[in-house]
Write a protein that holds these residues in place. Structure first.
Motif, PDB file in Angstrom:
ATOM      1  N   ARG A  12      42.529  33.742  42.712  1.00 30.01           N
ATOM      2  CA  ARG A  12      41.206  33.787  43.119  1.00 30.01           C
ATOM      3  C   ARG A  12      40.180  34.142  41.885  1.00 30.01           C
ATOM      4  O   ARG A  12      40.733  34.971  41.128  1.00 30.01           O
ATOM      5  N   GLN A  13      39.123  33.611  41.748  1.00 33.49           N
ATOM      6  CA  GLN A  13      38.080  33.845  40.619  1.00 33.49           C
ATOM      7  C   GLN A  13      37.580  35.275  40.842  1.00 33.49           C
ATOM      8  O   GLN A  13      37.158  35.511  41.860  1.00 33.49           O
ATOM      9  N   LEU A  14      37.395  36.079  39.495  1.00 33.95           N
ATOM     10  CA  LEU A  14      36.673  37.292  39.863  1.00 33.95           C
ATOM     11  C   LEU A  14      35.460  37.109  39.848  1.00 33.95           C
ATOM     12  O   LEU A  14      34.652  36.334  39.411  1.00 33.95           O
ATOM     13  N   SER A  15      34.809  38.179  40.715  1.00 36.26           N
ATOM     14  CA  SER A  15      33.242  37.894  40.770  1.00 36.26           C
ATOM     15  C   SER A  15      32.510  38.579  39.500  1.00 36.26           C
ATOM     16  O   SER A  15      33.375  38.990  38.588  1.00 36.26           O
ATOM     17  N   ASP A  16      31.135  38.641  39.391  1.00 35.08           N
ATOM     18  CA  ASP A  16      30.754  39.002  37.927  1.00 35.08           C
ATOM     19  C   ASP A  16      31.054  40.571  38.036  1.00 35.08           C
ATOM     20  O   ASP A  16      31.044  41.145  36.812  1.00 35.08           O
ATOM     21  N   GLU A  17      30.998  41.083  39.085  1.00 32.46           N
ATOM     22  CA  GLU A  17      30.995  42.688  38.962  1.00 32.46           C
ATOM     23  C   GLU A  17      32.430  43.075  38.818  1.00 32.46           C
ATOM     24  O   GLU A  17      32.755  43.860  37.845  1.00 32.46           O
ATOM     25  N   GLU A  18      33.296  42.143  39.271  1.00 33.71           N
ATOM     26  CA  GLU A  18      34.946  42.481  38.979  1.00 33.71           C
ATOM     27  C   GLU A  18      34.899  42.180  37.519  1.00 33.71           C
ATOM     28  O   GLU A  18      35.789  42.932  36.910  1.00 33.71           O
ATOM     29  N   THR A  19      34.524  41.426  37.115  1.00 37.84           N
ATOM     30  CA  THR A  19      34.750  40.807  35.644  1.00 37.84           C
ATOM     31  C   THR A  19      34.196  41.845  34.484  1.00 37.84           C
ATOM     32  O   THR A  19      34.681  42.339  33.596  1.00 37.84           O
ATOM     33  N   GLN A  37      42.024  33.988  36.340  1.00 34.34           N
ATOM     34  CA  GLN A  37      40.960  34.690  37.126  1.00 34.34           C
ATOM     35  C   GLN A  37      39.615  34.601  36.630  1.00 34.34           C
ATOM     36  O   GLN A  37      38.745  35.062  37.503  1.00 34.34           O
ATOM     37  N   MET A  38      39.287  34.167  35.368  1.00 36.74           N
ATOM     38  CA  MET A  38      38.168  34.378  34.715  1.00 36.74           C
ATOM     39  C   MET A  38      38.063  33.301  33.663  1.00 36.74           C
ATOM     40  O   MET A  38      39.000  32.785  33.082  1.00 36.74           O
TER      41      MET A  38
END
Length: 152
Positions: A97-104, A137-138
C-alpha cells in the motif's frame, strides 16, 4: 510467500481463467525480473534478485505506464491509455500500500532524526534510509524535494 512465488501463482491462475490481459501483464513482470537476474549475473552476482529489487522493478513499471498513459491521453489515444491503466492495476496488486502524504511526512521526519541529518549534504543518507524501509510504498521522486526542503 516471496514475490516471485506470488507472481507465478497469479500467472498460473490467469492462465486457468483465460484472462489474456492479466496474463500478458504478468508475463511482462516475469520478463522484467528475469532481465534483472541476467544483468546481476553479468555483474558477478550468483543469486537471483530479492523481493526488494522486485518491488523496485514493479515500481518502475508502474511509473513507466503512468507516463505512457498520460502521453496517450495527450495524443487522443484513450483506448491505449486505458490499456496502460489496466496494466497498472495488475502490477499494483503486488506492491505494498502506498503511504499517504501524512505518513510520508512522518517517515521523512523519522529518517532525518535517525540519521542525524542537519544539512542538504546529508540528503543521500536520509534517502538511503527511506529506500531501505519504504521501497514500493512511496514515490522517491516526489519525496526528494520534501527531504530537500526539510534539510534546507
Amino acid at each position: 510467500m516471496d514475490m516471485r512465488t506470488r507472481i507465478s501463482a497469479a500467472l498460473k491462475e490467469a492462465m486457468k481463467q483465460k484472462d489474456t490481459d492479466r496474463l500478458s501483464t504478468l508475463r511482462l513482470i516475469n520478463a522484467a525480473i528475469k532481465d534483472r537476474d541476467i544483468a546481476s549475473r553479468g555483474e558477478g552476482e550468483d543469486d537471483m534478485v530479492g523481493d526488494a529489487e522486485v518491488l523496485q522493478i514493479l515500481g518502475k513499471m508502474v511509473k513507466q505506464r503512468q507516463e505512457s498513459a498520460r502521453a496517450y491521453e495527450e495524443g487522443g489515444r484513450l483506448e491505449l491509455a486505458e490499456k496502460e491503466r489496466a496494466e497498472i492495476a495488475v502490477i499494483e496488486q503486488f506492491l505494498p500500500r502506498q503511504l499517504s502524504d501524512e505518513e510520508t511526512a512522518r517517515a521523512v521526519d523519522a529518517a532525518i532524526e535517525e540519521t542525524g541529518a542537519s544539512s542538504i549534504r546529508d540528503m543521500g543518507r536520509v534517502m538511503g534510509v527511506l529506500k531501505s524501509k519504504y521501497t514500493g510504498q512511496m514515490d522517491f521522486g516526489a519525496v526528494g524535494p520534501t527531504v530537500k526542503a526539510r534539510l534546507s
